[in-house]
Motif scaffolding. Structure first.
Motif, PDB file in Angstrom:
ATOM      1  N   PRO A   1       0.828  -1.210   0.000  1.00 48.86           N
ATOM      2  CA  PRO A   1       0.000   0.000   0.000  1.00 48.86           C
ATOM      3  C   PRO A   1       0.867   1.267   0.000  1.00 48.86           C
ATOM      4  N   GLU A   2       0.264   2.342  -0.441  1.00 48.08           N
ATOM      5  CA  GLU A   2       0.899   3.658  -0.331  1.00 48.08           C
ATOM      6  C   GLU A   2       0.146   4.398   0.769  1.00 48.08           C
ATOM      7  N   ILE A   3       0.870   4.789   1.815  1.00 51.53           N
ATOM      8  CA  ILE A   3       0.233   5.424   2.965  1.00 51.53           C
ATOM      9  C   ILE A   3       0.781   6.836   3.122  1.00 51.53           C
ATOM     10  N   THR A   4      -0.139   7.805   3.211  1.00 56.31           N
ATOM     11  CA  THR A   4       0.226   9.210   3.400  1.00 56.31           C
ATOM     12  C   THR A   4      -0.393   9.684   4.704  1.00 56.31           C
ATOM     13  N   GLU A   5       0.437  10.257   5.552  1.00 56.35           N
ATOM     14  CA  GLU A   5      -0.042  10.764   6.843  1.00 56.35           C
ATOM     15  C   GLU A   5      -0.126  12.286   6.815  1.00 56.35           C
ATOM     16  N   SER A   6      -0.964  12.837   7.685  1.00 59.64           N
ATOM     17  CA  SER A   6      -1.092  14.291   7.756  1.00 59.64           C
ATOM     18  C   SER A   6      -0.116  14.905   8.749  1.00 59.64           C
ATOM     19  N   GLY A   7       0.412  14.107   9.645  1.00 60.70           N
ATOM     20  CA  GLY A   7       1.252  14.641  10.713  1.00 60.70           C
ATOM     21  C   GLY A   7       2.711  14.728  10.333  1.00 60.70           C
ATOM     22  N   GLY A   8       3.505  15.123  11.282  1.00 61.09           N
ATOM     23  CA  GLY A   8       4.935  15.213  11.073  1.00 61.09           C
ATOM     24  C   GLY A   8       5.601  15.688  12.350  1.00 61.09           C
ATOM     25  N   THR A   9       6.917  15.678  12.362  1.00 62.04           N
ATOM     26  CA  THR A   9       7.670  16.174  13.502  1.00 62.04           C
ATOM     27  C   THR A   9       8.759  17.103  13.005  1.00 62.04           C
ATOM     28  N   ALA A  10       9.143  18.016  13.850  1.00 56.52           N
ATOM     29  CA  ALA A  10      10.216  18.956  13.491  1.00 56.52           C
ATOM     30  C   ALA A  10      10.810  19.506  14.775  1.00 56.52           C
TER      31      ALA A  10
ATOM     32  N   PRO B   1       4.723  21.092  11.459  1.00 60.09           N
ATOM     33  CA  PRO B   1       4.508  20.348  10.215  1.00 60.09           C
ATOM     34  C   PRO B   1       3.151  19.663  10.218  1.00 60.09           C
ATOM     35  N   GLY B   2       2.725  19.259   9.062  1.00 54.27           N
ATOM     36  CA  GLY B   2       1.480  18.504   8.957  1.00 54.27           C
ATOM     37  C   GLY B   2       0.261  19.393   8.964  1.00 54.27           C
TER      38      GLY B   2
END
Length: 188
Positions: free
Chosen positions: A115-124, A134-135
């Protein structure tokens, strides 16, 4: 369900455990032979317990019980090898549950495709104050799965799986991409 095996010989006859003076008594030989018939399946099960507890070799009816032990519910209409793999990797997948990698593992196991999974979150991190995060504000996951020619993906079953795998506060979108040049489950 486990059942008896007619004519199963015992690996440890009880008569051989007695002193030689008792070996010639016919009643005792017949009595212990009857006990051997009763105990042979028990001894066989105990001797084979490691094979019963290994999802790769467990009998199919015992596999469902093992699945309960590791808190997974493989679909009964799935091929037995997929059910075995579901049970075998359950503990490792539980450790990754709620992550993109854990979701990818579960979808891959269910569909057989990557699968291709895209998340809305992130870290910085930043040394400056007021740095933009981010996100996006609302947590969201998009799961894109491609169908293979001749094999459609059951959308309802996959949605149930994703519901169970993503954290409760995270929404998701499932996109099923039909095979190139063919028709399939359609995209959403």
């Amino acid at each position: 369900m486990r059942t008896g095996v007619p004519g199963l010989p015992t690996p440890h006859p009880l008569i051989e455990q007695l002193p030689a003076v008792y070996l010639e008594q016919d009643f005792l030989r017949r009595f212990l032979s009857a006990l051997d018939d009763v105990l042979a399946p028990v001894l066989l099960t105990i001797d084979n317990l490691p094979a019963h507890l290994d999802p790769r070799s467990a009998p199919e009816d015992f596999l469902a019980w093992l699945a309960q032990w590791v808190a997974v519910e493989p679909h009964e209409d799935s091929p037995v090898e997929r059910r075995r793999e579901t049970v075998r990797g359950a503990v490792a997948r539980h450790a990754r549950r709620g992550t993109a990698g854990g979701l990818a593992d579960a979808v891959r196991l269910e569909t057989g495709t990557e699968p291709e999974i895209t998340e809305s979150g992130g870290t910085a991190w930043s040394t400056a104050s007021h740095t933009a995060l981010p996100g996006r504000a609302r947590p969201w996951v998009t799961v894109r799965v491609g169908e293979r020619p001749g094999r459609t993906i059951d959308r309802v079953r996959l949605e149930e799986l994703i519901d169970a795998e993503v954290p409760a506060h995270v929404g998701y979108t499932l996109e099923i991409v039909p095979p190139a040049g063919g028709t399939g489950g359609g995209a959403q």
